[in-house]
Scaffold this motif. Structure first.
Motif, PDB file in Angstrom:
ATOM      1  N   PRO A   1      -5.658 -20.616  19.458  1.00  0.00           N
ATOM      2  CA  PRO A   1      -4.974 -19.400  19.905  1.00  0.00           C
ATOM      3  C   PRO A   1      -5.125 -18.284  18.864  1.00  0.00           C
ATOM      4  N   LEU A   2      -5.111 -17.054  19.361  1.00  0.00           N
ATOM      5  CA  LEU A   2      -5.241 -15.870  18.518  1.00  0.00           C
ATOM      6  C   LEU A   2      -3.966 -15.047  18.607  1.00  0.00           C
ATOM      7  N   ASP A   3      -3.506 -14.583  17.465  1.00  0.00           N
ATOM      8  CA  ASP A   3      -2.370 -13.670  17.409  1.00  0.00           C
ATOM      9  C   ASP A   3      -2.634 -12.688  16.277  1.00  0.00           C
ATOM     10  N   VAL A   4      -1.744 -11.751  16.109  1.00  0.00           N
ATOM     11  CA  VAL A   4      -1.835 -10.815  14.993  1.00  0.00           C
ATOM     12  C   VAL A   4      -0.742 -11.144  13.989  1.00  0.00           C
ATOM     13  N   VAL A   5      -0.985 -10.765  12.755  1.00  0.00           N
ATOM     14  CA  VAL A   5       0.054 -10.783  11.735  1.00  0.00           C
ATOM     15  C   VAL A   5       0.104  -9.355  11.220  1.00  0.00           C
ATOM     16  N   LEU A   6       1.261  -8.751  11.336  1.00  0.00           N
ATOM     17  CA  LEU A   6       1.391  -7.327  11.049  1.00  0.00           C
ATOM     18  C   LEU A   6       1.888  -7.094   9.633  1.00  0.00           C
ATOM     19  N   VAL A   7       1.115  -6.305   8.913  1.00  0.00           N
ATOM     20  CA  VAL A   7       1.438  -5.932   7.541  1.00  0.00           C
ATOM     21  C   VAL A   7       1.113  -4.452   7.372  1.00  0.00           C
ATOM     22  N   ARG A   8       1.706  -3.836   6.374  1.00  0.00           N
ATOM     23  CA  ARG A   8       1.403  -2.437   6.036  1.00  0.00           C
ATOM     24  C   ARG A   8       1.324  -2.321   4.525  1.00  0.00           C
ATOM     25  N   LYS A   9       0.301  -1.649   4.077  1.00  0.00           N
ATOM     26  CA  LYS A   9       0.125  -1.383   2.661  1.00  0.00           C
ATOM     27  C   LYS A   9       1.187  -0.385   2.205  1.00  0.00           C
ATOM     28  N   LEU A  10       1.706  -0.575   0.995  1.00  0.00           N
ATOM     29  CA  LEU A  10       2.596   0.392   0.358  1.00  0.00           C
ATOM     30  C   LEU A  10       1.751   1.150  -0.656  1.00  0.00           C
ATOM     31  N   GLY A  11       1.314   2.341  -0.283  1.00  0.00           N
ATOM     32  CA  GLY A  11       0.444   3.133  -1.151  1.00  0.00           C
ATOM     33  C   GLY A  11       1.230   3.976  -2.140  1.00  0.00           C
ATOM     34  N   LEU A  12       0.565   4.333  -3.207  1.00  0.00           N
ATOM     35  CA  LEU A  12       1.164   5.267  -4.150  1.00  0.00           C
ATOM     36  C   LEU A  12       1.507   6.556  -3.417  1.00  0.00           C
ATOM     37  N   PRO A  13       2.639   7.175  -3.712  1.00  0.00           N
ATOM     38  CA  PRO A  13       3.010   8.414  -3.014  1.00  0.00           C
ATOM     39  C   PRO A  13       1.935   9.506  -3.107  1.00  0.00           C
ATOM     40  N   PHE A  14       1.238   9.580  -4.230  1.00  0.00           N
ATOM     41  CA  PHE A  14       0.225  10.622  -4.429  1.00  0.00           C
ATOM     42  C   PHE A  14      -1.205  10.113  -4.239  1.00  0.00           C
ATOM     43  N   GLN A  15      -1.359   8.817  -3.956  1.00  0.00           N
ATOM     44  CA  GLN A  15      -2.679   8.205  -3.727  1.00  0.00           C
ATOM     45  C   GLN A  15      -2.479   7.053  -2.743  1.00  0.00           C
ATOM     46  N   PRO A  16      -2.282   7.359  -1.448  1.00  0.00           N
ATOM     47  CA  PRO A  16      -1.887   6.351  -0.472  1.00  0.00           C
ATOM     48  C   PRO A  16      -2.868   5.186  -0.285  1.00  0.00           C
ATOM     49  N   GLU A  17      -4.118   5.370  -0.683  1.00  0.00           N
ATOM     50  CA  GLU A  17      -5.083   4.281  -0.530  1.00  0.00           C
ATOM     51  C   GLU A  17      -4.963   3.218  -1.618  1.00  0.00           C
ATOM     52  N   LEU A  18      -4.303   3.540  -2.718  1.00  0.00           N
ATOM     53  CA  LEU A  18      -4.088   2.555  -3.781  1.00  0.00           C
ATOM     54  C   LEU A  18      -2.777   1.826  -3.505  1.00  0.00           C
ATOM     55  N   ALA A  19      -2.873   0.531  -3.280  1.00  0.00           N
ATOM     56  CA  ALA A  19      -1.700  -0.252  -2.877  1.00  0.00           C
ATOM     57  C   ALA A  19      -0.848  -0.658  -4.068  1.00  0.00           C
ATOM     58  N   LEU A  20       0.437  -0.306  -3.963  1.00  0.00           N
ATOM     59  CA  LEU A  20       1.449  -0.821  -4.895  1.00  0.00           C
ATOM     60  C   LEU A  20       1.918  -2.192  -4.437  1.00  0.00           C
ATOM     61  N   GLY A  21       1.689  -2.463  -3.172  1.00  0.00           N
ATOM     62  CA  GLY A  21       2.132  -3.704  -2.563  1.00  0.00           C
ATOM     63  C   GLY A  21       1.953  -3.609  -1.067  1.00  0.00           C
ATOM     64  N   ALA A  22       2.691  -4.440  -0.353  1.00  0.00           N
ATOM     65  CA  ALA A  22       2.605  -4.441   1.107  1.00  0.00           C
ATOM     66  C   ALA A  22       3.885  -5.031   1.678  1.00  0.00           C
ATOM     67  N   ILE A  23       4.136  -4.698   2.937  1.00  0.00           N
ATOM     68  CA  ILE A  23       5.263  -5.279   3.665  1.00  0.00           C
ATOM     69  C   ILE A  23       4.722  -6.010   4.880  1.00  0.00           C
ATOM     70  N   GLY A  24       5.519  -6.956   5.375  1.00  0.00           N
ATOM     71  CA  GLY A  24       5.118  -7.705   6.552  1.00  0.00           C
ATOM     72  C   GLY A  24       6.292  -7.945   7.469  1.00  0.00           C
ATOM     73  N   GLU A  25       5.978  -8.512   8.610  1.00  0.00           N
ATOM     74  CA  GLU A  25       7.008  -8.838   9.590  1.00  0.00           C
ATOM     75  C   GLU A  25       8.073  -9.722   8.942  1.00  0.00           C
ATOM     76  N   GLY A  26       9.268  -9.652   9.480  1.00  0.00           N
ATOM     77  CA  GLY A  26      10.352 -10.473   8.960  1.00  0.00           C
ATOM     78  C   GLY A  26      10.940  -9.960   7.658  1.00  0.00           C
ATOM     79  N   GLY A  27      10.650  -8.694   7.312  1.00  0.00           N
ATOM     80  CA  GLY A  27      11.220  -8.113   6.108  1.00  0.00           C
ATOM     81  C   GLY A  27      10.552  -8.522   4.812  1.00  0.00           C
ATOM     82  N   LEU A  28       9.409  -9.169   4.890  1.00  0.00           N
ATOM     83  CA  LEU A  28       8.745  -9.619   3.664  1.00  0.00           C
ATOM     84  C   LEU A  28       8.089  -8.450   2.937  1.00  0.00           C
ATOM     85  N   ARG A  29       8.079  -8.549   1.600  1.00  0.00           N
ATOM     86  CA  ARG A  29       7.529  -7.485   0.773  1.00  0.00           C
ATOM     87  C   ARG A  29       6.914  -8.080  -0.480  1.00  0.00           C
TER      88      ARG A  29
END
Length: 159
Positions: free
Chosen positions: A48-76
């Motif tokens: 089976p195929l599903d997605v796992v949703l995450v979002r990069k936490l970019g620097l405020p002045f350089q959004p492509e550089l990741a400080l971290g990431a968040i995911g479903e379920g409140g994970l960070r």
């Protein structure tokens, strides 16, 4: 050898994951780029195929550089060294996280259209993306799968 496209990358990656064919595995793709790769892996493995949703936490002045990431379920996941090195305040980090959490929730509604995620409890989760830069998104995606009860989590990328 370069890949012709993400589907080609997925087919080649699937060949390396053949030991999970016919198992209890669930393939989880990271939108956007990881989904076409994951689709080929799931098809080849008969999983089976599903997605796992995450979002990069970019620097405020350089959004492509990741400080971290968040995911479903409140994970960070946050890199404290980068936060310290760039002098990111708690308020700035919270603002970036709030914006990305809002986008993650919007995407969850869009990608899932009201259906529940494929259950992972006691199963092998194969987390697939099209590549890894800082590793923040991959780390949080693996954490999401583990928090959902996966017995084993495999991170798989073609590059």
């Amino acid at each position: 050898m370069p890949f012709t496209d993400r589907r080609d990358a997925g087919r080649r990656l699937a060949a390396r994951l053949d030991r999970w064919r016919g198992s209890d595995a669930v393939v989880l793709g990271l939108p956007r780029g990881g989904v076409p790769v994951a689709s080929e892996v799931a098809r080849a493995l008969g999983a089976p195929l599903d997605v796992v949703l995450v979002r990069k936490l970019g620097l405020p002045f350089q959004p492509e550089l990741a400080l971290g990431a968040i995911g479903e379920g409140g994970l960070r996941v946050v890199d404290p060294d980068l936060v310290r090195r760039f002098g990111i305040s708690a308020a700035e980090l919270a603002a970036v996280e709030a914006a990305e959490r809002s986008e993650l929730d919007r995407r969850a509604a869009r990608f899932r259209s009201g259906r529940a995620p494929v259950p992972l409890a006691g199963r092998t989760a194969i987390v697939v993306d099209d590549g890894v830069a800082t590793g923040a998104s991959a780390r949080v995606a693996v954490a999401v799968a583990g928090a959902a009860g996966a017995r084993r989590v495999v991170a798989a990328v073609p590059v």
